[in-house]
Design an enzyme around this catalytic site. Structure first.
Site, PDB file in Angstrom:
ATOM      1  N   GLU A 150      31.248  90.599  33.257  1.00 61.44           N
ATOM      2  CA  GLU A 150      30.250  90.050  32.344  1.00 61.44           C
ATOM      3  C   GLU A 150      31.026  89.522  31.146  1.00 61.44           C
ATOM      4  OE1 GLU A 150      26.952  89.830  32.726  1.00 61.44           O
ATOM      5  OE2 GLU A 150      26.342  91.397  34.134  1.00 61.44           O
ATOM      6  N   HIS A 165      29.822  86.637  35.530  1.00 59.69           N
ATOM      7  CA  HIS A 165      28.497  86.555  34.897  1.00 59.69           C
ATOM      8  C   HIS A 165      28.694  86.519  33.387  1.00 59.69           C
ATOM      9  CE1 HIS A 165      25.774  87.713  38.343  1.00 59.69           C
ATOM     10  NE2 HIS A 165      26.965  87.966  38.855  1.00 59.69           N
ATOM     11  N   GLU A 211      23.841  81.355  32.955  1.00 60.66           N
ATOM     12  CA  GLU A 211      25.155  81.895  32.596  1.00 60.66           C
ATOM     13  C   GLU A 211      26.228  80.806  32.725  1.00 60.66           C
ATOM     14  OE1 GLU A 211      25.305  85.594  34.848  1.00 60.66           O
ATOM     15  OE2 GLU A 211      23.373  86.211  34.017  1.00 60.66           O
TER      16      GLU A 211
HETATM   17  O1  0X9 Z   1      21.846  92.264  36.851  1.00 58.73           O
HETATM   18  C1  0X9 Z   1      22.811  91.603  37.258  1.00 58.73           C
HETATM   19  O2  0X9 Z   1      22.813  90.964  38.304  1.00 58.73           O
HETATM   20  C2  0X9 Z   1      24.075  91.582  36.401  1.00 58.73           C
HETATM   21  N1  0X9 Z   1      23.774  91.412  35.028  1.00 58.73           N
HETATM   22  S1  0X9 Z   1      23.252  89.936  34.499  1.00 58.73           S
HETATM   23  O3  0X9 Z   1      22.885  90.065  33.090  1.00 58.73           O
HETATM   24  N2  0X9 Z   1      24.446  88.907  34.562  1.00 58.73           N
HETATM   25  O4  0X9 Z   1      22.188  89.524  35.332  1.00 58.73           O
HETATM   26  C3  0X9 Z   1      24.752  92.933  36.491  1.00 58.73           C
HETATM   27  C4  0X9 Z   1      25.003  93.397  37.840  1.00 58.73           C
HETATM   28  C5  0X9 Z   1      25.590  94.742  37.772  1.00 58.73           C
HETATM   29  N3  0X9 Z   1      25.500  95.397  39.016  1.00 58.73           N
HETATM   30  C6  0X9 Z   1      26.356  95.098  40.011  1.00 58.73           C
HETATM   31  N4  0X9 Z   1      27.268  94.217  39.832  1.00 58.73           N
HETATM   32  N5  0X9 Z   1      26.232  95.729  41.132  1.00 58.73           N
HETATM   33 ZN    ZN Z   2      24.307  87.336  35.821  1.00 62.10          ZN
END
Ligand code: 0X9
Ligand code: ZN
Ligand code: CA
Length: 442
Positions: free
Chosen positions: A390, A317, A185
């Site tokens: 995101e 992210h 990312e």
């Molecule tokens: O899965 C993740 O860690 C995040 N998405 S990613 O595509 N960047 O890997 C989202 C996390 C969502 N959940 C929380 N933030 N608790």
């Molecule tokens: Zn991520």
């Protein structure tokens, strides 16, 4: 120099050595075909349309990278893909990462030529040092610890030391921005560099920036996962790597998903994997990843006189264009550690930030269940109002997924300027957003 003897002759002749035998054994144990089958690939999974269905997909240990109305994009190995297929969903293999070489030979540990505006680790560190040197009265750099492979993890402190709001004694509310837990990312590191430039160069001319640099302490941790980031670009061809690069005992699979390794409800709820090979491997224990320990220790170090100074945070992210808030471990809006007022303040400010950048605001578990994430820890353990952003692109499939072209960096980082300022402006009393300043902030 090794003798350039054909392998068969070396094996049959007297030059055969123990080392050659070991190499041959390894080669036979892991033929190229099985190695490539084990390598995770991206799939479009058609069928899942509720959070519970998506959580079941995620519970195979695949990472869910994008969520659409009736489908998701996952990164999965062959076994996980098979389990998802057996749930009755249709899988379509997606193309691998883009080739941005422009037909030129790749330089090791550098972004491919067409993406040269992205910063690798050394370039990012040089940029940070240059900003700190340029704005010495506003910025300073601290090395807060080291990654598994020994790279510095740094925090940049931004505040005008000379002017304290309400006199020198009044503590300034602190706000934390963290970036790049997930190796692939890379746009999130550019987001950090944008913040340094913006706060440095606009101080004294832009009234909102000036007021925040005067009245807040802004912490930017530009690269939580430097080892993973460097590994992702090391060959000149993107590897779609997610985790850190820590070895796992008893397994040839490397890496822990840093965003499943935080010490709050770690591994509680099927929102992470106990398998070392999984994209969402939670590690052997909470904070077993050195990078998580370093950042968590830094956050704990901001408890002064028994009070956490950091009031709000964003963990950046990519991708999907979302503003997310806790909890991820439960579907419930309120839970132990999350009152209705807490939830309402999160949602009110989250929606307001999303209105400014055009992202979609929601509780993180609306996507799928996650446990051991940074935002759940920051809120559940430290009572810091922590969001996950995101960034670009959206989940539609256009835009380059984890690898948007470098032409979008300026636009997509500046896109979050207003949201970041909003969070800073609210950080002194997040409950003001729901009209309860008197109850919570006196
Ligand atoms: O899965 C993740 O860690 C995040 N998405 S990613 O595509 N960047 O890997 C989202 C996390 C969502 N959940 C929380 N933030 N608790
Ligand atoms: Zn991520
Ligand atoms: Ca380009």
């Amino acid at each position: 120099m090794r003798p350039r003897t054909p392998l068969s002759r070396r094996l049959h002749g007297r030059v055969a050595t123990a080392a050659t035998a070991v190499l041959l054994t390894l080669a036979m144990a892991a033929p190229a075909s099985s190695r490539s089958e084990e390598r995770p690939r991206a799939y479009e999974v058609t069928g899942p349309r509720t959070a519970a269905q998506r959580s079941a997909v995620a519970a195979t240990g695949a990472s869910v990278d994008a969520v659409r109305d009736h489908s998701v994009v996952v990164t999965a190995d062959a076994a996980q893909a098979e389990r998802i297929r057996r749930m009755g969903y249709r899988l379509r293999v997606l193309p691998g990462p883009p080739d941005r070489s422009d037909g030129r030979k790749a330089k090791p540990f550098d972004f491919p030529p067409a993406d040269a505006k992205y910063h690798n680790y050394n370039e990012a560190m040089a940029e940070i040092d240059a900003d700190v040197a340029k704005y010495p009265s506003l910025m300073s750099k601290q090395v807060i610890g080291k990654s598994y492979e020994g790279r510095d993890i740094v925090a940049v402190k931004i505040t005008n030391g000379a002017k304290a709001a309400g006199g020198a004694a009044a503590a300034k509310p602190e706000v934390l921005f963290t970036h790049h837990q997930h190796a692939r990312e890379h746009l999130t590191v550019e987001m950090a560099l944008y913040l340094l430039k913006e706060f440095g160069s606009k101080y004294g001319t832009d009234p909102r920036v000036t007021k925040m640099v005067d009245s807040r302490v802004i912490w930017v941790v530009p690269d939580v996962n430097p080892d993973g980031g460097e590994y992702d670009i090391a060959t000149g061809t993107y590897r779609s790597w997610r985790k850190n690069r820590q070895p796992n005992t008893g397994s040839s699979a490397r890496g822990t998903d840093l965003n499943r390794n935080w010490d709050y409800k770690w591994g509680c709820c099927g929102g992470s994997s106990g398998s070392t090979g999984s994209e969402t491997y939670r590690g052997s224990a909470p904070q077993s990843a050195p990078e998580v320990k370093v950042v968590a220790d830094f956050v704990r170090s901001r408890i002064v006189g028994g009070k956490q100074q950091i009031k709000a945070a964003i963990d950046f992210h990519t991708y999907s264009e979302l503003v997310l808030w806790p909890f991820g471990w439960t579907y419930d809006d309120t839970a132990p550690g999350m009152t209705k007022d807490d939830h309402d303040a999160f949602a009110t400010i989250g929606k307001s930030m999303a209105a400014s950048n055009g992202y979609t605001p929601e509780q993180s578990s609306d996507l799928y269940i996650t446990d051991g994430t940074i935002d759940d820890w920051l809120w559940g353990n430290q009572k810091i109002f922590a969001y996950t952003f995101e960034m670009y692109p959206d989940s539609s499939g256009a835009g380059g997924g984890f690898y948007p072209p470098d032409e979008v960096i300026d636009r997509e980082t500046a896109r979050n300027r207003d949201a970041v300022l909003q969070l800073l402006e609210n950080a002194d009393c997040m409950y003001r957003s729901i009209g309860k300043e008197g109850q919570y902030c006196r």
